[in-house]
Design a protein around this motif. Sequence first.
Motif, PDB file in Angstrom:
ATOM      1  N   ALA A  23       7.798 -90.506  18.663  1.00  0.00           N
ATOM      2  CA  ALA A  23       6.824 -91.101  17.751  1.00  0.00           C
ATOM      3  C   ALA A  23       6.923 -92.624  17.750  1.00  0.00           C
ATOM      4  O   ALA A  23       5.896 -93.310  17.743  1.00  0.00           O
ATOM      5  CB  ALA A  23       7.028 -90.553  16.339  1.00  0.00           C
ATOM      6  N   GLU A  24       8.125 -93.137  17.760  1.00  0.00           N
ATOM      7  CA  GLU A  24       8.309 -94.591  17.762  1.00  0.00           C
ATOM      8  C   GLU A  24       7.657 -95.211  18.998  1.00  0.00           C
ATOM      9  O   GLU A  24       6.916 -96.185  18.908  1.00  0.00           O
ATOM     10  CB  GLU A  24       9.803 -94.933  17.702  1.00  0.00           C
ATOM     11  CG  GLU A  24      10.101 -96.400  17.553  1.00  0.00           C
ATOM     12  CD  GLU A  24       9.780 -96.975  16.178  1.00  0.00           C
ATOM     13  OE1 GLU A  24       9.587 -98.210  16.114  1.00  0.00           O
ATOM     14  OE2 GLU A  24       9.706 -96.221  15.181  1.00  0.00           O
ATOM     15  N   VAL A  25       7.909 -94.627  20.156  1.00  0.00           N
ATOM     16  CA  VAL A  25       7.346 -95.159  21.409  1.00  0.00           C
ATOM     17  C   VAL A  25       5.824 -95.017  21.419  1.00  0.00           C
ATOM     18  O   VAL A  25       5.096 -95.960  21.770  1.00  0.00           O
ATOM     19  CB  VAL A  25       7.985 -94.453  22.627  1.00  0.00           C
ATOM     20  CG1 VAL A  25       7.260 -94.805  23.915  1.00  0.00           C
ATOM     21  CG2 VAL A  25       9.457 -94.821  22.732  1.00  0.00           C
ATOM     22  N   ALA A  26       5.316 -93.860  21.032  1.00  0.00           N
ATOM     23  CA  ALA A  26       3.867 -93.622  21.058  1.00  0.00           C
ATOM     24  C   ALA A  26       3.129 -94.539  20.085  1.00  0.00           C
ATOM     25  O   ALA A  26       2.107 -95.139  20.443  1.00  0.00           O
ATOM     26  CB  ALA A  26       3.567 -92.156  20.742  1.00  0.00           C
ATOM     27  N   MET A 149     -12.576 -93.008  21.105  1.00  0.00           N
ATOM     28  CA  MET A 149     -11.197 -92.639  20.764  1.00  0.00           C
ATOM     29  C   MET A 149     -10.491 -91.974  21.943  1.00  0.00           C
ATOM     30  O   MET A 149      -9.343 -92.315  22.258  1.00  0.00           O
ATOM     31  CB  MET A 149     -11.186 -91.726  19.541  1.00  0.00           C
ATOM     32  CG  MET A 149      -9.809 -91.457  18.982  1.00  0.00           C
ATOM     33  SD  MET A 149      -9.953 -90.613  17.393  1.00  0.00           S
ATOM     34  CE  MET A 149      -8.225 -90.399  16.998  1.00  0.00           C
ATOM     35  N   GLU A 150     -11.143 -91.040  22.603  1.00  0.00           N
ATOM     36  CA  GLU A 150     -10.527 -90.363  23.749  1.00  0.00           C
ATOM     37  C   GLU A 150     -10.260 -91.346  24.878  1.00  0.00           C
ATOM     38  O   GLU A 150      -9.225 -91.262  25.553  1.00  0.00           O
ATOM     39  CB  GLU A 150     -11.406 -89.212  24.220  1.00  0.00           C
ATOM     40  CG  GLU A 150     -11.400 -88.052  23.259  1.00  0.00           C
ATOM     41  CD  GLU A 150     -12.388 -86.953  23.610  1.00  0.00           C
ATOM     42  OE1 GLU A 150     -12.978 -86.974  24.720  1.00  0.00           O
ATOM     43  OE2 GLU A 150     -12.574 -86.045  22.766  1.00  0.00           O
ATOM     44  N   GLY A 151     -11.173 -92.281  25.096  1.00  0.00           N
ATOM     45  CA  GLY A 151     -10.953 -93.307  26.121  1.00  0.00           C
ATOM     46  C   GLY A 151      -9.720 -94.142  25.824  1.00  0.00           C
ATOM     47  O   GLY A 151      -8.924 -94.440  26.724  1.00  0.00           O
ATOM     48  N   LEU A 152      -9.540 -94.509  24.563  1.00  0.00           N
ATOM     49  CA  LEU A 152      -8.353 -95.271  24.173  1.00  0.00           C
ATOM     50  C   LEU A 152      -7.088 -94.440  24.378  1.00  0.00           C
ATOM     51  O   LEU A 152      -6.074 -94.952  24.862  1.00  0.00           O
ATOM     52  CB  LEU A 152      -8.458 -95.720  22.716  1.00  0.00           C
ATOM     53  CG  LEU A 152      -9.467 -96.813  22.425  1.00  0.00           C
ATOM     54  CD1 LEU A 152      -9.616 -97.018  20.921  1.00  0.00           C
ATOM     55  CD2 LEU A 152      -9.057 -98.116  23.103  1.00  0.00           C
ATOM     56  N   GLU A 153      -7.136 -93.171  24.007  1.00  0.00           N
ATOM     57  CA  GLU A 153      -5.977 -92.297  24.189  1.00  0.00           C
ATOM     58  C   GLU A 153      -5.574 -92.244  25.660  1.00  0.00           C
ATOM     59  O   GLU A 153      -4.385 -92.364  25.988  1.00  0.00           O
ATOM     60  CB  GLU A 153      -6.274 -90.889  23.669  1.00  0.00           C
ATOM     61  CG  GLU A 153      -6.407 -90.802  22.173  1.00  0.00           C
ATOM     62  CD  GLU A 153      -6.928 -89.458  21.690  1.00  0.00           C
ATOM     63  OE1 GLU A 153      -6.816 -88.460  22.424  1.00  0.00           O
ATOM     64  OE2 GLU A 153      -7.451 -89.404  20.568  1.00  0.00           O
ATOM     65  N   VAL A 154      -6.543 -92.074  26.531  1.00  0.00           N
ATOM     66  CA  VAL A 154      -6.273 -92.009  27.967  1.00  0.00           C
ATOM     67  C   VAL A 154      -5.639 -93.316  28.449  1.00  0.00           C
ATOM     68  O   VAL A 154      -4.658 -93.303  29.190  1.00  0.00           O
ATOM     69  CB  VAL A 154      -7.568 -91.680  28.746  1.00  0.00           C
ATOM     70  CG1 VAL A 154      -7.371 -91.852  30.245  1.00  0.00           C
ATOM     71  CG2 VAL A 154      -8.030 -90.260  28.432  1.00  0.00           C
ATOM     72  N   GLU A 155      -6.191 -94.455  28.020  1.00  0.00           N
ATOM     73  CA  GLU A 155      -5.646 -95.764  28.420  1.00  0.00           C
ATOM     74  C   GLU A 155      -4.215 -95.951  27.925  1.00  0.00           C
ATOM     75  O   GLU A 155      -3.342 -96.401  28.670  1.00  0.00           O
ATOM     76  CB  GLU A 155      -6.516 -96.898  27.858  1.00  0.00           C
ATOM     77  CG  GLU A 155      -7.870 -97.028  28.490  1.00  0.00           C
ATOM     78  CD  GLU A 155      -8.744 -98.055  27.775  1.00  0.00           C
ATOM     79  OE1 GLU A 155      -8.241 -98.813  26.906  1.00  0.00           O
ATOM     80  OE2 GLU A 155      -9.954 -98.104  28.085  1.00  0.00           O
ATOM     81  N   ILE A 156      -3.985 -95.636  26.661  1.00  0.00           N
ATOM     82  CA  ILE A 156      -2.648 -95.816  26.063  1.00  0.00           C
ATOM     83  C   ILE A 156      -1.639 -94.912  26.760  1.00  0.00           C
ATOM     84  O   ILE A 156      -0.550 -95.358  27.138  1.00  0.00           O
ATOM     85  CB  ILE A 156      -2.694 -95.554  24.549  1.00  0.00           C
ATOM     86  CG1 ILE A 156      -3.545 -96.623  23.856  1.00  0.00           C
ATOM     87  CG2 ILE A 156      -1.278 -95.507  23.962  1.00  0.00           C
ATOM     88  CD1 ILE A 156      -4.013 -96.249  22.457  1.00  0.00           C
ATOM     89  N   LEU A 157      -1.994 -93.657  26.942  1.00  0.00           N
ATOM     90  CA  LEU A 157      -1.080 -92.722  27.608  1.00  0.00           C
ATOM     91  C   LEU A 157      -0.815 -93.149  29.049  1.00  0.00           C
ATOM     92  O   LEU A 157       0.322 -93.070  29.516  1.00  0.00           O
ATOM     93  CB  LEU A 157      -1.628 -91.297  27.533  1.00  0.00           C
ATOM     94  CG  LEU A 157      -1.617 -90.697  26.115  1.00  0.00           C
ATOM     95  CD1 LEU A 157      -2.462 -89.440  26.055  1.00  0.00           C
ATOM     96  CD2 LEU A 157      -0.200 -90.440  25.643  1.00  0.00           C
ATOM     97  N   ALA A 158      -1.833 -93.626  29.749  1.00  0.00           N
ATOM     98  CA  ALA A 158      -1.642 -94.102  31.128  1.00  0.00           C
ATOM     99  C   ALA A 158      -0.668 -95.278  31.156  1.00  0.00           C
ATOM    100  O   ALA A 158       0.179 -95.372  32.049  1.00  0.00           O
ATOM    101  CB  ALA A 158      -2.974 -94.501  31.750  1.00  0.00           C
ATOM    102  N   SER A 159      -0.757 -96.161  30.160  1.00  0.00           N
ATOM    103  CA  SER A 159       0.158 -97.308  30.105  1.00  0.00           C
ATOM    104  C   SER A 159       1.603 -96.862  29.888  1.00  0.00           C
ATOM    105  O   SER A 159       2.535 -97.605  30.169  1.00  0.00           O
ATOM    106  CB  SER A 159      -0.263 -98.290  28.999  1.00  0.00           C
ATOM    107  OG  SER A 159       0.078 -97.793  27.704  1.00  0.00           O
ATOM    108  N   MET A 160       1.771 -95.631  29.407  1.00  0.00           N
ATOM    109  CA  MET A 160       3.091 -95.057  29.167  1.00  0.00           C
ATOM    110  C   MET A 160       3.510 -94.130  30.307  1.00  0.00           C
ATOM    111  O   MET A 160       4.538 -93.454  30.217  1.00  0.00           O
ATOM    112  CB  MET A 160       3.081 -94.277  27.842  1.00  0.00           C
ATOM    113  CG  MET A 160       2.747 -95.118  26.631  1.00  0.00           C
ATOM    114  SD  MET A 160       2.449 -94.113  25.147  1.00  0.00           S
ATOM    115  CE  MET A 160       4.057 -93.382  24.921  1.00  0.00           C
ATOM    116  N   GLY A 161       2.694 -94.049  31.354  1.00  0.00           N
ATOM    117  CA  GLY A 161       3.017 -93.177  32.475  1.00  0.00           C
ATOM    118  C   GLY A 161       2.700 -91.720  32.203  1.00  0.00           C
ATOM    119  O   GLY A 161       3.200 -90.830  32.906  1.00  0.00           O
ATOM    120  N   GLN A 162       1.854 -91.451  31.220  1.00  0.00           N
ATOM    121  CA  GLN A 162       1.485 -90.086  30.848  1.00  0.00           C
ATOM    122  C   GLN A 162       0.132 -89.742  31.476  1.00  0.00           C
ATOM    123  O   GLN A 162      -0.742 -90.604  31.580  1.00  0.00           O
ATOM    124  CB  GLN A 162       1.384 -89.949  29.320  1.00  0.00           C
ATOM    125  CG  GLN A 162       2.683 -90.193  28.596  1.00  0.00           C
ATOM    126  CD  GLN A 162       3.603 -89.002  28.639  1.00  0.00           C
ATOM    127  OE1 GLN A 162       3.189 -87.875  28.806  1.00  0.00           O
ATOM    128  NE2 GLN A 162       4.888 -89.261  28.475  1.00  0.00           N
TER     129      GLN A 162
END
Length: 167
Positions: A23-26, A149-162
């Motif tokens: 949670a902290e990282v996300a 919102m989904e676009g942001l989720e995809v971008e954020i997760l990609a920046s985390m290697g997800q």
Amino acid sequence: MSELVETLIEDARWKDVGLAALAEVAARNTLVHRSLNPDHFAISLMGCDDARIMTLNNDFREKPKPTNVLSWPSEDRAAATPGTHPNPPHIGPMPPEELGDIAIAYETCLAEAEAASKQISAHVTHLIVHATLHLLGYDHISDADAALMEGLEVEILASMGQPDPYS
């Protein structure tokens, strides 16, 4: 660096998942992606079970069933126009500013992860990003809001290697 997410573990199974660290990282990555300094904000997270989240879902949304994650922003930050970014949260004179609360249910998250053939850690990371965006005023009620919102989720997760959770 201060702790952004204060985590309360009600269901001990969350400790094995490493909920607090995930949670902290996300949440940090979500705020940084939105150009917000995580050290200026605070989020409360409860790791619970399906019975507890079902009660919360019924009490707050009148839906008497379990769900994966719920969020309660500390104030209404929704954008005035669908499909546009909400205004960033105000930072008071005495940070950290409380963004809101999140509850996440173990059984539902595990079942969803298994059904999608995903690691529970990846699914939980996605759900915390999703819930943090809700605290920032994003929503998915309209198609335009959902696409943003989904676009942001995809971008954020990609920046985390997800991976993209929607593909």
